[in-house]
Design an enzyme around this catalytic site. Structure first.
Site, PDB file in Angstrom:
ATOM      1  CD  GLU A  19      -2.992   0.878   2.328  1.00  0.00           C
ATOM      2  OE1 GLU A  19      -4.090   1.168   2.461  1.00  0.00           O
ATOM      3  OE2 GLU A  19      -2.469   0.206   3.458  1.00  0.00           O
ATOM      4  CG  ASP A  20       1.964   3.007   3.513  1.00  0.00           C
ATOM      5  OD1 ASP A  20       0.651   3.060   2.925  1.00  0.00           O
ATOM      6  OD2 ASP A  20       2.148   2.811   4.797  1.00  0.00           O
TER       7      ASP A  20
END
Ligand code: MN
Length: 509
Positions: A72-73
């Protein structure tokens, strides 16, 4: 890294290698990534993984804890995770990522559905555990987050994560999440409760020491050999909730401070109960035997409130070491082999997996009410069936059975959102018409059109998990008999039939 490896419980060489590799990978992937506080992002990943290892979660889960934000990051691809760490780690990381997309959007009406959605989305309790430990660390460092985000996260923690921890029987985690969130959601009440508890503790603690002293002597005198005692102070948020239930009357709260006795055996617990009641008169209706009748979340202990001459009413809690551990770590404590001292073999590891899958449907059932003290529901049959499957090593048949229960739930429900973020729980293949009636019959009766994820869609569209649905209404719009072909819920069907037959009847007259 050594700290983390040391926490792994009886790891194989492959387990150690997996965690070592995940550690290095996460460290590199998040090298330039910092948190709101300015500290390296990796600190968060390490804290999450350490908490999981402390709960004796398996190496795969610990590794996934280290990697949980990498897709996600920092844009690591799912293929990379699968290639480097295998499908099981990817499955867990994917699950955590999906949970991250579900957000509490400020309405309390459908909290229960949202909780169910969390559980249904995680599919595997290990995903939920990673998310819980992730959230715990985020809450511990919440003061660095911008204020406008802070409140949403804290509210979400109070309404979703703390109740889930409770349902998993993880008393310690629940309490910590609640108290960390409390100060951000209701800062003034938090200060008031802290002051109240502090004052009460200052007054009562020395008195409680004499009570403990007397009890200690009596237990020894009547032959209870091995035990230890501690004082337990009530969590601030749970004090607030109880105070609300008691109409704000602090005098009615007897368990702000309690004496906890941890004994060697169940027999000793009952013997100690007798001794406590011999020493001090119990308050009627305040004796709760959660050993004979455990709470729905598995909590076991005996509670009794007695009237002591020196300290007034005092709650005494009696439990064994195993019960004590279970009360803190809940279902995670069942995964530990530390107490039996035996090494997990393959079949035991496999049956662990069944625990995870098994508990998921149980979490989807009716939650324990806030005042579950009065509930004495014995565990349902399927729990004891599981327990025996667990003890005897899981058979293929029981594993298939678990899968069935799980599939039954997941394959028949979807969860969709209103534009305001309320969650509506519908049968699979439901249409915007079902959705409209589930929100309100007035909306169903006047549907003019539907937007799904912002796009105008036909009314026979089959809704998908996570869709945001908006219904446009017109006062002149009426249900059509044709809609009956596109609805799944009886609620919608009944309304449409009522409206359309009434109109036909009117038209005929
Ligand atoms: Mn995280």
């Amino acid at each position: 890294m050594d700290e983390l490896l040391a926490l792994l419980h009886t790891p194989s060489a492959a387990d150690r290698e997996l965690v070592r590799k995940a550690y290095t990978f996460a460290y590199e992937a998040h090298r330039t990534h910092t948190r709101f506080s300015g500290e390296p992002y990796f600190n968060h990943l390490f804290a999450t993984a350490r908490a999981l290892a402390e709960l004796d979660m398996d190496a795969v889960t610990v590794a996934a804890g280290l990697l949980h934000d990498s897709v996600e990051d920092v844009g690591v691809t799912r293929e990379t995770i699968a290639r480097e760490f295998g499908d099981e780690v990817l499955f867990l990381v994917d699950g955590v990522t999906k949970l991250g997309e579900l957000k509490y959007r400020g309405t309390s009406r459908h909290i229960e559905s949202l909780r169910r959605l969390f559980v249904a989305t995680s599919k595997d309790l290990r995903v939920l555990m990673i998310k819980l430990m992730d959230r715990l660390h985020n809450m511990q460092t919440l003061e660095h987050v911008p204020p406008e985000k802070r409140e949403r996260i804290a509210k979400e923690t109070l309404s979703i994560y703390a109740p889930l921890a409770d349902r998993l029987g993880m008393g310690e985690v629940k309490r910590e999440l609640e108290d960390l969130a409390f100060q951000h959601v209701y800062p003034e009440e938090y200060r008031a409760m802290s002051a109240l508890l502090k004052e009460s503790a200052r007054m009562k603690e020395p008195l409680l020491e004499t009570v403990k002293q007397e009890l200690r002597q009596a237990l020894v005198k009547y032959g209870v050999q091995s035990f230890r005692m501690e004082s337990r102070i009530k969590g601030l948020y749970s004090l607030r909730m109880k105070l609300q239930r008691k109409g704000g009357d602090i005098e009615k709260i007897y368990d702000m401070l309690a004496v906890r006795v941890i004994l060697a055996t169940v027999e000793d617990c009952y013997r100690a109960l007798g001794i406590v009641h011999m020493l001090w008169r119990p308050l009627p209706g305040k004796i709760k035997d959660y050993i004979a009748f455990q709470k729905p979340n598995g909590y076991r202990s005996i509670h009794t409130t007695v009237m002591t001459p020196k300290a007034g009413p005092v709650e005494v809690q009696l439990r064994t070491e195993t019960m004590h551990r279970e009360a803190q770590y809940g279902f995670a404590s069942h995964l530990s082999y530390k107490e039996t001292g035996s090494t997990p073999d393959r079949s035991e590891k496999k049956s662990n997996r069944i625990w995870y899958h098994y508990l998921i449907p149980s979490l989807l059932r009716t939650p324990s009410t806030p005042n579950s003290h009065t509930q004495t529901t014995p565990p349902p049959l399927w729990v004891s069936e599981l327990a025996s499957a667990h003890a005897g090593g899981a058979s293929e048949a029981s594993e298939a059975f678990m899968r069935e229960i799980q599939d039954d739930f997941f394959s028949h429900r979807i969860f969709v959102f209103t534009p305001k973020g309320d969650v509506i729980d519908l049968p699979m293949d439901s249409s915007p018409i079902d959705f409209a009636y589930a929100v309100h019959s007035e909306i169903g009766d006047h549907i003019a059109g539907a937007r799904v994820n912002g796009k105008l869609m036909s009314l026979d569209t089959q809704l998908q998990n996570g869709d945001i649905v908006e219904i446009e209404t017109k006062t002149s719009a009426r249900p059509s008999a044709k809609w009956l072909e596109h609805v799944k819920t009886t609620l919608a069907r009944r309304h449409i039939q009522q409206r359309t037959t009434k109109r036909t009847a009117e038209g005929a007259s």
